[in-house]
Design a protein around this motif. Structure first.
Motif, PDB file in Angstrom:
ATOM      1  N   PRO A  32       0.801  -1.213   0.198  1.00  0.00           N
ATOM      2  CA  PRO A  32      -0.099  -0.083  -0.127  1.00  0.00           C
ATOM      3  C   PRO A  32       0.979   1.433   0.036  1.00  0.00           C
ATOM      4  O   PRO A  32       1.844   1.400   0.832  1.00  0.00           O
ATOM      5  CB  PRO A  32      -0.879  -0.284   1.403  1.00  0.00           C
ATOM      6  CG  PRO A  32      -0.886  -1.627   1.508  1.00  0.00           C
ATOM      7  CD  PRO A  32       0.409  -1.921   1.017  1.00  0.00           C
ATOM      8  N   GLY A  33       0.762   2.023  -0.926  1.00  0.00           N
ATOM      9  CA  GLY A  33       1.518   3.422  -1.125  1.00  0.00           C
ATOM     10  C   GLY A  33       2.664   3.375  -2.020  1.00  0.00           C
ATOM     11  O   GLY A  33       3.255   4.061  -2.327  1.00  0.00           O
ATOM     12  N   GLY A  34       2.906   1.934  -2.675  1.00  0.00           N
ATOM     13  CA  GLY A  34       4.190   1.926  -3.438  1.00  0.00           C
ATOM     14  C   GLY A  34       4.604   0.762  -4.121  1.00  0.00           C
ATOM     15  O   GLY A  34       4.030  -0.396  -3.826  1.00  0.00           O
ATOM     16  N   CYS A  35       5.862   0.505  -4.297  1.00  0.00           N
ATOM     17  CA  CYS A  35       6.633  -0.894  -4.327  1.00  0.00           C
ATOM     18  C   CYS A  35       8.034  -0.663  -4.091  1.00  0.00           C
ATOM     19  O   CYS A  35       8.517   0.284  -3.639  1.00  0.00           O
ATOM     20  CB  CYS A  35       6.388  -0.996  -5.879  1.00  0.00           C
ATOM     21  SG  CYS A  35       7.221   0.191  -7.076  1.00  0.00           S
ATOM     22  N   TRP A  37      12.367   2.029  -2.283  1.00  0.00           N
ATOM     23  CA  TRP A  37      11.094   2.060  -2.549  1.00  0.00           C
ATOM     24  C   TRP A  37      10.646   3.149  -3.525  1.00  0.00           C
ATOM     25  O   TRP A  37      11.437   4.089  -3.723  1.00  0.00           O
ATOM     26  CB  TRP A  37      10.006   2.271  -1.255  1.00  0.00           C
ATOM     27  CG  TRP A  37      10.180   3.707  -0.719  1.00  0.00           C
ATOM     28  CD1 TRP A  37      11.041   4.360   0.036  1.00  0.00           C
ATOM     29  CD2 TRP A  37       8.947   4.512  -0.834  1.00  0.00           C
ATOM     30  NE1 TRP A  37      10.498   5.659   0.155  1.00  0.00           N
ATOM     31  CE2 TRP A  37       9.314   5.753  -0.210  1.00  0.00           C
ATOM     32  CE3 TRP A  37       7.706   4.459  -1.429  1.00  0.00           C
ATOM     33  CZ2 TRP A  37       8.376   7.007  -0.278  1.00  0.00           C
ATOM     34  CZ3 TRP A  37       6.940   5.434  -1.690  1.00  0.00           C
ATOM     35  CH2 TRP A  37       7.271   6.587  -0.881  1.00  0.00           C
ATOM     36  N   SER A  38       9.444   3.211  -4.112  1.00  0.00           N
ATOM     37  CA  SER A  38       8.918   4.302  -4.985  1.00  0.00           C
ATOM     38  C   SER A  38       7.441   4.257  -4.947  1.00  0.00           C
ATOM     39  O   SER A  38       6.965   3.298  -4.591  1.00  0.00           O
ATOM     40  CB  SER A  38       9.355   3.878  -6.292  1.00  0.00           C
ATOM     41  OG  SER A  38       9.198   5.072  -7.170  1.00  0.00           O
ATOM     42  N   GLU A  39       6.733   5.233  -5.358  1.00  0.00           N
ATOM     43  CA  GLU A  39       5.367   5.354  -5.153  1.00  0.00           C
ATOM     44  C   GLU A  39       4.668   4.706  -6.191  1.00  0.00           C
ATOM     45  O   GLU A  39       3.583   4.070  -6.037  1.00  0.00           O
ATOM     46  CB  GLU A  39       4.922   6.849  -5.338  1.00  0.00           C
ATOM     47  CG  GLU A  39       4.950   7.810  -4.211  1.00  0.00           C
ATOM     48  CD  GLU A  39       6.492   8.486  -4.502  1.00  0.00           C
ATOM     49  OE1 GLU A  39       6.633   9.565  -3.974  1.00  0.00           O
ATOM     50  OE2 GLU A  39       7.228   8.345  -5.385  1.00  0.00           O
ATOM     51  N   SER A  40       5.288   4.472  -7.413  1.00  0.00           N
ATOM     52  CA  SER A  40       4.711   3.599  -8.396  1.00  0.00           C
ATOM     53  C   SER A  40       5.818   2.746  -9.145  1.00  0.00           C
ATOM     54  O   SER A  40       6.931   2.949  -9.235  1.00  0.00           O
ATOM     55  CB  SER A  40       3.932   4.451  -9.453  1.00  0.00           C
ATOM     56  OG  SER A  40       4.844   5.515 -10.103  1.00  0.00           O
ATOM     57  N   ARG A  41       5.378   1.500  -9.623  1.00  0.00           N
ATOM     58  CA  ARG A  41       5.938   0.657 -10.543  1.00  0.00           C
ATOM     59  C   ARG A  41       6.416   1.453 -12.016  1.00  0.00           C
ATOM     60  O   ARG A  41       7.086   1.282 -12.597  1.00  0.00           O
ATOM     61  CB  ARG A  41       5.349  -0.659 -10.697  1.00  0.00           C
ATOM     62  CG  ARG A  41       6.174  -1.812 -10.461  1.00  0.00           C
ATOM     63  CD  ARG A  41       5.184  -3.214 -10.684  1.00  0.00           C
ATOM     64  NE  ARG A  41       5.576  -3.863  -9.404  1.00  0.00           N
ATOM     65  CZ  ARG A  41       5.929  -5.097  -9.600  1.00  0.00           C
ATOM     66  NH1 ARG A  41       6.068  -5.625 -10.705  1.00  0.00           N
ATOM     67  NH2 ARG A  41       6.141  -5.894  -8.296  1.00  0.00           N
TER      68      ARG A  41
END
Length: 118
Positions: A96-99, A114-118
C-alpha cells in the motif's frame, strides 16, 4: 545540523570495505572519508554513517534494522544495483503506497529501495 535526541549516525559491518565503497559510489554517488584501513565514513546521505571492517552483516531476517532508500525511478535504481554487484534478495513487490525491492551490497548488508509507483 545536529538535532538534540534525533538519529544522527548509523554504522554497518563490512567484510570488504573496498567493494562496499565502490558499490555505494557507483550506485548512489556516495563519497567516503577513510579513517585508517578498518573504517570509512559517509555523509550528506539523509543520515551520516560508516562501515567498519568485520565479518558480519545486517539482514532483516536476523532482526536487523532495514534502511530504505527512496527512488523516483525504481527500475533505473534496480538496474544500477544489479549492475554494480548488488544482489536482489526480495524482488520488486507492491505494498500500500508503492513498491519496493530489497538487495544486499557486496559485504552482505541488506537495504531496500521504494517508490510510489512501479
Amino acid at each position: 545540523m545536529k538535532q538534540h535526541e534525533k538519529l544522527n549516525y548509523v554504522e554497518f559491518a563490512a567484510k570488504d570495505l573496498a567493494a562496499t565503497k565502490a558499490f555505494f559510489e557507483a550506485v548512489f554517488g556516495w563519497q567516503f572519508t577513510d579513517f585508517g584501513p578498518e573504517y570509512t565514513a559517509f555523509s550528506d546521505q539523509g543520515l551520516d554513517g560508516g562501515f567498519y571492517l568485520a565479518d558480519k552483516h545486517s539482514a532483516s531476517e536476523q532482526g536487523s534494522a532495514l534502511l530504505v532508500f527512496y527512488s523516483a525511478d525504481i527500475h533505473a535504481t534496480l538496474a544500477k544495483v544489479t549492475g554494480n554487484g548488488g544482489t536482489v534478495v526480495k524482488p520488486l513487490f507492491e505494498f500500500p503506497g508503492g513498491c519496493r525491492f530489497h538487495f544486499t551490497e557486496p559485504s552482505g548488508n541488506e537495504f531496500a529501495v521504494w517508490s510510489e509507483s512501479r
